[in-house]
Design an enzyme around this catalytic site. Structure first.
Site, PDB file in Angstrom:
ATOM      1  CB  CYS A  44      -0.939   0.016   1.210  1.00  0.00           C
ATOM      2  SG  CYS A  44      -0.091   0.116   2.798  1.00  0.00           S
ATOM      3  CB  CYS A  47       4.135  -0.292   2.360  1.00  0.00           C
ATOM      4  SG  CYS A  47       2.989  -1.362   3.245  1.00  0.00           S
ATOM      5  CG  ASP A 447       7.510   6.569 -31.919  1.00  0.00           C
ATOM      6  OD1 ASP A 447       8.349   7.424 -32.231  1.00  0.00           O
ATOM      7  OD2 ASP A 447       7.524   5.396 -32.328  1.00  0.00           O
ATOM      8  CG  ASP A 627       7.310   1.188 -32.043  1.00  0.00           C
ATOM      9  OD1 ASP A 627       7.664   2.382 -32.062  1.00  0.00           O
ATOM     10  OD2 ASP A 627       7.619   0.366 -32.924  1.00  0.00           O
ATOM     11  CG  ASP A 631       9.111   5.553 -28.561  1.00  0.00           C
ATOM     12  OD1 ASP A 631       9.463   6.725 -28.785  1.00  0.00           O
ATOM     13  OD2 ASP A 631       8.759   4.759 -29.442  1.00  0.00           O
TER      14      ASP A 631
END
Length: 728
Positions: A44, A47, A447, A627, A631
């Protein structure tokens, strides 16, 4: 509006990638040690802040970042600080910690954790069904010794089942209590323990009511929520690790005695290596011998292969296309541009993991309130009746009826339903908070190469050439491994043209292909070699004897659905930006074809990441769609991200969503579904809130036994799940 980002003048964009990435990495990364710890028990936002606060207060630690998705911490520390020192500090604070090998993928551990949760879920379901059957007999009027027998049989089934199935809740609750803090597992464990203890007490006194069915049902529903949450996180492996997987493990070293294959770890700066055609560059360095063409699309996004000869600079991760090269290594191992890019991605991933989900925000206030309410109910009823049995029953009922089962299912149930809906449309959701973040998106950055385009250039002026020239071109193109030659050969064959009889075919690395046709020398390749003119477009030139034909021009093929997607996004009010490492003329022309007003050209990987950060700092919530390797840092640093399934592995794992099909149109569905999903999540929180407003006073007033409380809790969980299923 036109945006142009140009790097400093260089022989090619990738030549400046390594020093630019190095400068950025040196500014962002420590010069001492980088320690990575696995933290399997964190789950969480509390934490995250707890671990980072503890590490920051430790002597010698200069900085720490916790990645909740990967359950690990990356620590920058002085050279005299060891992993064992930090593990001891965290364990004393109640957090389990282990040193992690940064090059190891943890998919096996993830699968093991999923199987473990599924096994506990199955065991609790089987036990719950059997205890429910026994409870029916009691509810139907079984009395005296018969009722006691059914209660003891239920106890024999429930006790070992709860000890096994509820172990994750007990373990995390005990760890938190030892460290002097509360988490969501503390009220869960107390509710289960009180239900079991009260049931054993009632059974030993031959009482009418036992609540083993309530305890086991509670365990089952909570494990279902935990497993659903695990499934949404399971695919989120580290992109930085996948980038490291691109590093070449063995290289051919050139010595006075010849070539020898060695492990990459044995290579040192200044040594010579040989990279054959088709091989990936293992180091940053300078070409001393040979000429070829390099595919730098992973680093720069530039579609055209780049000529490289003696004196050219190469970077790790580039692909040698046509000729053997001898390279002097200038950077190896962790110092290469590829490895430094992995470091930048790791930083970006850690930053995005700080996002706090709606469930975490709600849970932050929930745990202390439950304990206070249950304690007050116990004290109030004890001092009112001085009956410990009654006070315990009511305290257990309050804990069970307020148990965060509905809260725990509110997000995973919707996420799972939405993920299923999008999967059927060709989108795979990988990250637990992806839908929440996509619902906030107001800017979409694309992109170009491989994302808005199909990634393969197509010839656009085939009809301008005679069948004679096409036949010669086909014969020459068949003798080349160059991507443009392969695309050209396919287009000519599809046009029904047969190859001419060209003899003495040979490929000149970095230049093109030549041969002999009817006694004349014919060439197909670069303008400077063939004798053609300069062009801003991607071209291949043909020369027959002394005559140079018009060039074959190539254009990027627009990906299916790209035009419809861009139009839809702009109509829906999203700001759309095109960002590419390709040349300015190519990007400008492509943006005009799609009607995108804002574009960025010649952007190196760090330029893209910096642009995403700039947009985020200005208050934008950016969805990055890309891709390539160039990137990856931008994908990891964006508010949300999507990659096609054809993308590089590193880009896919850095993204929140993977596009499985060829068309881009489902991306619009992802954005609209995410907005509906967040609406359902908020409705689920409202249902859980009203349930508590109605049910809690009844439990505090003593009008609900633990069994009725468990049934009410189950009803709220089922209601939340049914509301989530409306997404389908």
């Amino acid at each position: 509006m036109t945006l142009a980002m140009r790097p400093p003048a260089s022989a090619c964009p990738a030549c400046s990638a390594a020093p630019a990435a190095e400068a950025l990495a040196e500014a962002a990364l420590p010069k001492d040690v980088n320690i990575v710890l696995s933290l399997p028990s964190i789950h969480c936002a509390a934490c995250i802040s707890g671990v980072e606060r503890i590490l920051a207060a430790t002597e010698g630690v200069k900085g720490a970042r916790v990645n909740l998705t990967l359950k690990r911490a990356q620590i920058e520390a002085a050279s005299d600080v060891t992993a064992d020192d930090l593990i001891g500090v965290l364990e004393r604070a109640g957090y389990e910690a282990h040193e992690l090998d940064t090059t190891a993928l943890r998919a096996t551990d993830t699968d093991k954790a999923g199987r473990d949760l599924l096994m506990r879920l199955a065991v609790s379901f089987f036990a719950a069904m059997n205890i429910m059957l026994l409870s029916i007999a009691v509810w139907s009027g079984a009395d005296g010794p018969t009722r006691d027998m059914f209660h003891w049989i239920s106890a024999a089934i429930a006790l070992p089942t709860i000890a096994f199935s509820a172990q994750p809740f007990f373990k995390h609750a005990w760890t938190a209590l030892r460290a002097g803090r509360l988490n969501m597992d503390v009220p869960i464990s107390l509710a289960i323990a009180l239900a079991v203890a009260t049931s054993l007490w009632e059974t030993s006194l031959s009482g009418e009511h036992a609540y083993f069915d309530a305890a086991i049902t509670l365990t089952f529903f909570l494990l279902a929520g935990r497993y659903l949450d695990h499934r949404t996180r399971a695919a989120a492996r580290s992109a930085a690790e996948e980038l490291a997987a691109l590093e070449v493990p063995r290289v051919w070293r050139v010595t006075d005695a010849g070539e020898e294959q060695i492990a990459m770890s044995e290579l040192i700066v200044g040594e010579l290596i040989r990279v054959r055609p088709g091989g990936r560059m293992p180091v940053d360095g300078e070409i001393l011998e040979g000429q070829s063409e390099l595919d730098r699309s992973l680093l720069t996004g530039e579609t055209r292969p780049i000529y490289a000869g003696v004196g050219s600079i190469v970077s790790a991760g580039e692909v040698n296309l046509t000729g053997p090269l001898t390279i002097r290594a200038s950077a190896v191992g962790r110092d290469t541009s590829l490895h430094r890019m992995a470091d930048l991605v790791a930083i970006a991933e850690s930053g995005r993991s700080r996002y706090t989900s709606l469930a975490d925000k709600a849970a932050k206030l929930y745990a202390p309130g439950v304990h206070i309410l249950s304690a007050l109910a116990f004290l109030g009823w004890y001092f009112y009746t001085f009956d410990l049995r009654t006070a315990l029953n009511i305290a257990a009922a309050v804990l069970i009826i307020t148990c965060p089962c509905a809260l725990g299912l509110a997000v995973p149930a919707v996420t799972t339903a939405a993920s299923g809906r999008l999967f059927r449309k060709g989108l795979l959701i990988k990250d637990a908070t992806a839908l929440e973040r996509m619902a906030q998106v107001d800017t979409v950055v694309f992109d170009k190469t491989g994302t808005l385009t199909a990634g393969t250039p197509e010839v656009v002026n085939l009809g301008d050439h005679s069948r004679r020239d096409l036949g010669i071109t086909l014969a020459l193109a068949d003798g080349s491994s160059h991507p443009l030659s392969q695309s050209l050969a396919k287009a000519i064959r599809d046009a029904g043209v047969a190859a001419a009889k060209v003899t003495n075919l040979s490929e000149v690395p970095g230049h093109g292909t030549e041969g002999t046709w009817m006694g004349q020398t014919v060439r197909l390749g670069r303008a400077a070699w063939v004798g053609g003119g300069e062009s801003a477009e991607t071209c291949a030139w043909l020369r027959v004897g002394d005559t140079v034909a018009d060039p074959f021009r190539f254009a990027d093929q627009i990906r299916d659905g790209a035009e419809a997607l861009v139009t839809k996004l702009q109509d829906d009010g999203y700001e759309v930006i095109l960002m590419s490492g390709d040349t300015t003329p190519a990007v400008e022309a492509f943006a005009a074809r799609l009607g995108i007003a804002k574009w960025v050209a010649e952007a190196l990987p760090q330029d893209k990441a910096a642009r995403i950060a700039q947009l985020s700092d200005s208050g934008k919530h950016v969805l990055m769609v890309g891709d390539g390797l160039n990137d990856t840092a931008a994908l990891a640093g964006a508010h949300a991200s999507i990659s096609p399934a054809t993308a590089l592995d590193a880009a896919r794992v850095a993204s929140d969503v993977v596009l499985l099909g060829k068309s881009l149109e489902p991306i619009a569905d992802a954005l609209s579904t995410s907005r509906v999903a967040i609406k359902r999540i908020r409705q689920n929180f409202t249902i859980a809130t009203w349930y508590n407003i109605i049910a809690v006073p009844l439990a505090v007033a003593g009008l609900c036994s633990p069994l009725i409380a468990a049934l009410a809790m189950s009803t709220s969980s089922i209601t939340v799940s049914l509301n989530a299923l409306r997404l389908k």
